[in-house]
Design a protein around this motif. Structure first.
Motif, PDB file in Angstrom:
ATOM      1  N   PHE A   3      16.058  16.638 -16.249  1.00 46.99           N
ATOM      2  CA  PHE A   3      15.669  15.614 -17.208  1.00 46.99           C
ATOM      3  C   PHE A   3      15.948  16.145 -18.606  1.00 46.99           C
ATOM      4  CE2 PHE A   3      11.756  15.600 -19.818  1.00 46.99           C
ATOM      5  CZ  PHE A   3      11.804  14.309 -20.332  1.00 46.99           C
ATOM      6  N   PHE A   4      16.640  15.362 -19.383  1.00 48.92           N
ATOM      7  CA  PHE A   4      16.967  15.815 -20.729  1.00 48.92           C
ATOM      8  C   PHE A   4      16.348  14.891 -21.760  1.00 48.92           C
ATOM      9  CE2 PHE A   4      20.559  17.409 -18.213  1.00 48.92           C
ATOM     10  CZ  PHE A   4      20.396  18.753 -18.465  1.00 48.92           C
ATOM     11  N   GLY A   5      15.618  15.463 -22.687  1.00 56.70           N
ATOM     12  CA  GLY A   5      15.129  14.729 -23.838  1.00 56.70           C
ATOM     13  C   GLY A   5      14.329  13.504 -23.496  1.00 56.70           C
ATOM     14  N   SER A   6      14.696  12.396 -24.120  1.00 56.34           N
ATOM     15  CA  SER A   6      13.830  11.227 -23.999  1.00 56.34           C
ATOM     16  C   SER A   6      14.239  10.298 -22.861  1.00 56.34           C
ATOM     17  CB  SER A   6      13.845  10.462 -25.315  1.00 56.34           C
ATOM     18  OG  SER A   6      15.183  10.163 -25.635  1.00 56.34           O
ATOM     19  N   ASN A   7      15.315  10.635 -22.154  1.00 56.47           N
ATOM     20  CA  ASN A   7      15.731   9.769 -21.046  1.00 56.47           C
ATOM     21  C   ASN A   7      14.939  10.059 -19.790  1.00 56.47           C
ATOM     22  OD1 ASN A   7      17.606   8.410 -22.517  1.00 56.47           O
ATOM     23  ND2 ASN A   7      19.253   9.842 -22.014  1.00 56.47           N
ATOM     24  N   LYS A   8      13.897   9.308 -19.618  1.00 55.75           N
ATOM     25  CA  LYS A   8      13.059   9.555 -18.438  1.00 55.75           C
ATOM     26  C   LYS A   8      13.780   9.114 -17.176  1.00 55.75           C
ATOM     27  CE  LYS A   8       8.648   9.449 -20.776  1.00 55.75           C
ATOM     28  NZ  LYS A   8       7.223   9.469 -20.449  1.00 55.75           N
ATOM     29  N   LYS A  23      -1.678   5.902  -8.585  1.00 50.32           N
ATOM     30  CA  LYS A  23      -2.384   5.726  -9.860  1.00 50.32           C
ATOM     31  C   LYS A  23      -2.233   6.973 -10.734  1.00 50.32           C
ATOM     32  CE  LYS A  23      -7.079   5.034 -11.539  1.00 50.32           C
ATOM     33  NZ  LYS A  23      -8.452   5.348 -11.116  1.00 50.32           N
ATOM     34  N   ASN A  24      -2.408   8.112 -10.091  1.00 49.83           N
ATOM     35  CA  ASN A  24      -2.308   9.376 -10.803  1.00 49.83           C
ATOM     36  C   ASN A  24      -0.888   9.607 -11.345  1.00 49.83           C
ATOM     37  OD1 ASN A  24      -3.415  12.098 -11.399  1.00 49.83           O
ATOM     38  ND2 ASN A  24      -1.899  12.738  -9.879  1.00 49.83           N
ATOM     39  N   LEU A  25       0.115   9.257 -10.547  1.00 52.37           N
ATOM     40  CA  LEU A  25       1.501   9.437 -11.003  1.00 52.37           C
ATOM     41  C   LEU A  25       1.835   8.469 -12.136  1.00 52.37           C
ATOM     42  CD1 LEU A  25       3.527  10.079  -7.694  1.00 52.37           C
ATOM     43  CD2 LEU A  25       2.820  11.728  -9.442  1.00 52.37           C
ATOM     44  N   ILE A  26       1.278   7.259 -12.061  1.00 49.02           N
ATOM     45  CA  ILE A  26       1.523   6.314 -13.163  1.00 49.02           C
ATOM     46  C   ILE A  26       0.962   6.891 -14.454  1.00 49.02           C
ATOM     47  CG2 ILE A  26       1.020   4.020 -14.107  1.00 49.02           C
ATOM     48  CD1 ILE A  26       0.910   2.974 -11.199  1.00 49.02           C
ATOM     49  N   LYS A  27      -0.266   7.394 -14.367  1.00 50.48           N
ATOM     50  CA  LYS A  27      -0.890   7.958 -15.584  1.00 50.48           C
ATOM     51  C   LYS A  27      -0.061   9.113 -16.118  1.00 50.48           C
ATOM     52  CE  LYS A  27      -5.431   6.279 -15.387  1.00 50.48           C
ATOM     53  NZ  LYS A  27      -6.846   6.470 -15.143  1.00 50.48           N
ATOM     54  N   PHE A  28       0.408   9.942 -15.208  1.00 51.95           N
ATOM     55  CA  PHE A  28       1.253  11.080 -15.606  1.00 51.95           C
ATOM     56  C   PHE A  28       2.540  10.574 -16.273  1.00 51.95           C
ATOM     57  CE2 PHE A  28       4.925  13.604 -13.906  1.00 51.95           C
ATOM     58  CZ  PHE A  28       4.822  14.674 -14.782  1.00 51.95           C
ATOM     59  N   SER A  29       3.133   9.537 -15.680  1.00 57.13           N
ATOM     60  CA  SER A  29       4.421   9.047 -16.191  1.00 57.13           C
ATOM     61  C   SER A  29       4.281   8.472 -17.601  1.00 57.13           C
ATOM     62  CB  SER A  29       5.002   7.983 -15.257  1.00 57.13           C
ATOM     63  OG  SER A  29       4.277   6.774 -15.395  1.00 57.13           O
ATOM     64  N   LEU A  30       3.082   8.027 -17.935  1.00 55.28           N
ATOM     65  CA  LEU A  30       2.886   7.416 -19.251  1.00 55.28           C
ATOM     66  C   LEU A  30       2.695   8.445 -20.369  1.00 55.28           C
ATOM     67  CD1 LEU A  30       0.622   4.431 -18.169  1.00 55.28           C
ATOM     68  CD2 LEU A  30       3.043   4.374 -18.794  1.00 55.28           C
ATOM     69  N   LYS A  31       2.552   9.706 -19.977  1.00 58.99           N
ATOM     70  CA  LYS A  31       2.424  10.752 -21.005  1.00 58.99           C
ATOM     71  C   LYS A  31       3.767  10.949 -21.681  1.00 58.99           C
ATOM     72  CE  LYS A  31      -1.384  13.274 -19.033  1.00 58.99           C
ATOM     73  NZ  LYS A  31      -1.771  14.360 -18.146  1.00 58.99           N
ATOM     74  N   LYS A  32       3.696  11.278 -22.953  1.00 54.69           N
ATOM     75  CA  LYS A  32       4.924  11.401 -23.754  1.00 54.69           C
ATOM     76  C   LYS A  32       5.917  12.388 -23.145  1.00 54.69           C
ATOM     77  CE  LYS A  32       6.276  11.815 -28.544  1.00 54.69           C
ATOM     78  NZ  LYS A  32       6.546  13.190 -28.937  1.00 54.69           N
ATOM     79  N   ASN A  33       5.398  13.506 -22.685  1.00 55.60           N
ATOM     80  CA  ASN A  33       6.319  14.549 -22.198  1.00 55.60           C
ATOM     81  C   ASN A  33       6.675  14.430 -20.736  1.00 55.60           C
ATOM     82  OD1 ASN A  33       6.538  15.765 -24.655  1.00 55.60           O
ATOM     83  ND2 ASN A  33       4.657  16.962 -24.335  1.00 55.60           N
ATOM     84  N   PRO A  35       8.628  13.589 -17.455  1.00 59.62           N
ATOM     85  CA  PRO A  35      10.059  13.356 -17.238  1.00 59.62           C
ATOM     86  C   PRO A  35      10.355  12.071 -16.461  1.00 59.62           C
ATOM     87  CG  PRO A  35       9.255  15.002 -15.697  1.00 59.62           C
ATOM     88  CD  PRO A  35       8.087  14.633 -16.576  1.00 59.62           C
ATOM     89  N   ILE A  36       9.328  11.361 -16.016  1.00 63.57           N
ATOM     90  CA  ILE A  36       9.602  10.191 -15.171  1.00 63.57           C
ATOM     91  C   ILE A  36       9.063   8.893 -15.759  1.00 63.57           C
ATOM     92  CG2 ILE A  36       9.691  11.497 -12.992  1.00 63.57           C
ATOM     93  CD1 ILE A  36       6.814  10.324 -12.432  1.00 63.57           C
ATOM     94  N   LYS A  37       9.735   7.816 -15.313  1.00 56.72           N
ATOM     95  CA  LYS A  37       9.265   6.482 -15.649  1.00 56.72           C
ATOM     96  C   LYS A  37       9.183   5.738 -14.310  1.00 56.72           C
ATOM     97  CE  LYS A  37      10.604   2.574 -18.437  1.00 56.72           C
ATOM     98  NZ  LYS A  37      11.674   1.853 -19.056  1.00 56.72           N
ATOM     99  N   ILE A  38       8.004   5.270 -13.963  1.00 53.82           N
ATOM    100  CA  ILE A  38       7.877   4.578 -12.661  1.00 53.82           C
ATOM    101  C   ILE A  38       8.229   3.106 -12.863  1.00 53.82           C
ATOM    102  CG2 ILE A  38       6.314   3.968 -10.775  1.00 53.82           C
ATOM    103  CD1 ILE A  38       4.845   6.623 -11.383  1.00 53.82           C
ATOM    104  N   ILE A  39       9.291   2.690 -12.200  1.00 51.37           N
ATOM    105  CA  ILE A  39       9.723   1.306 -12.420  1.00 51.37           C
ATOM    106  C   ILE A  39       9.662   0.483 -11.136  1.00 51.37           C
ATOM    107  CG2 ILE A  39      11.172   1.900 -14.407  1.00 51.37           C
ATOM    108  CD1 ILE A  39      13.610   1.472 -12.564  1.00 51.37           C
TER     109      ILE A  39
END
Ligand code: GRF
Length: 193
Positions: A3-8, A23-33, A35-39
């Motif tokens: 994962f590079f920079g801001s491209n989750k 639920k826990n992974l969604i919360k994690f994904s919403l943190k600024k740092n 590396p993932i975006k759950i779509i």
């Protein structure tokens, strides 16, 4: 996969039940740092409690009951490719994915399992740990390969089994540490954290 920079990294989570890991992974994904975006959330069970989190966080969800395994897998694969989903996190997903499916996402499907793999693959892990008088149990995040719960281990954490523990108290303790290590394992494979 890095994962590079801001491209989750576009991520899908597969569930069948309660969805506390989702639920826990969604919360994690919403943190600024993160590396993932759950779509995408995929469930084989239309009544899965965890689907509420997809709704709550406005994540696209789809239900495939796997009555026709091959055709449902093909539909899912098409959807994943079309939406450039690159990482699949299984979280209490009770269906076994075919070799073909796994091959087309080789090295990009991970799972959390409530035992210290390679001990106790499959179901009833807490019962097995207690009945065998194990001193420790725990959980494991691993890559998914074509053999059940046998892929390369990414991260593991153990907990002590106390004399007073029952399968349900142990399950609770382990679920808590699942929520700690799943995000850590994702960071481990996608970043250098
Ligand atoms: C977890 O214990 C996970 O390790 C196992 O199924 C359970 C799912 O729990 N594979 P939840 O649906 O994430 O709450």
């Amino acid at each position: 996969m890095k994962f590079f920079g801001s491209n989750k990294i576009n991520t899908g989570v597969f569930i069948s039940g309660t969805g506390s890991n989702l639920k826990n992974l969604i919360k994690f994904s919403l943190k600024k740092n993160s590396p993932i975006k759950i779509i995408f959330v995929c469930s084989n069970n239309k009544d899965a409690k965890g689907l509420q989190y997809a709704k709550k966080y406005s994540i696209k969800k789809k239900i495939f009951e796997f009555k026709n395994h091959r055709s449902d897998e093909n539909k899912i694969l098409n959807y994943l490719k079309k939406n450039k989903i690159e990482l699949l996190c299984l979280a209490g997903f009770m269906k076994i994915l075919s070799k073909k499916f796994i091959k087309s996402y080789q090295g990009k499907i991970i799972n959390i399992h409530p035992s210290l793999l390679p001990k106790y693959k499959g179901l009833n892990t807490h019962y097995k740990a207690i009945i065998n008088n194990d001193k420790f149990s725990g959980c494991t995040v691993h890559y998914v390969n074509s053999k059940l719960d046998s892929g390369k281990i990414i991260l593991q954490k153990k907990v002590k089994i106390l004399k007073k523990d029952t399968t349900s108290s142990l399950a609770k303790k382990i679920l808590k540490i699942e929520h700690l290590i799943y995000p850590k394992a994702i960071n481990k494979i996608l970043t250098n954290l």
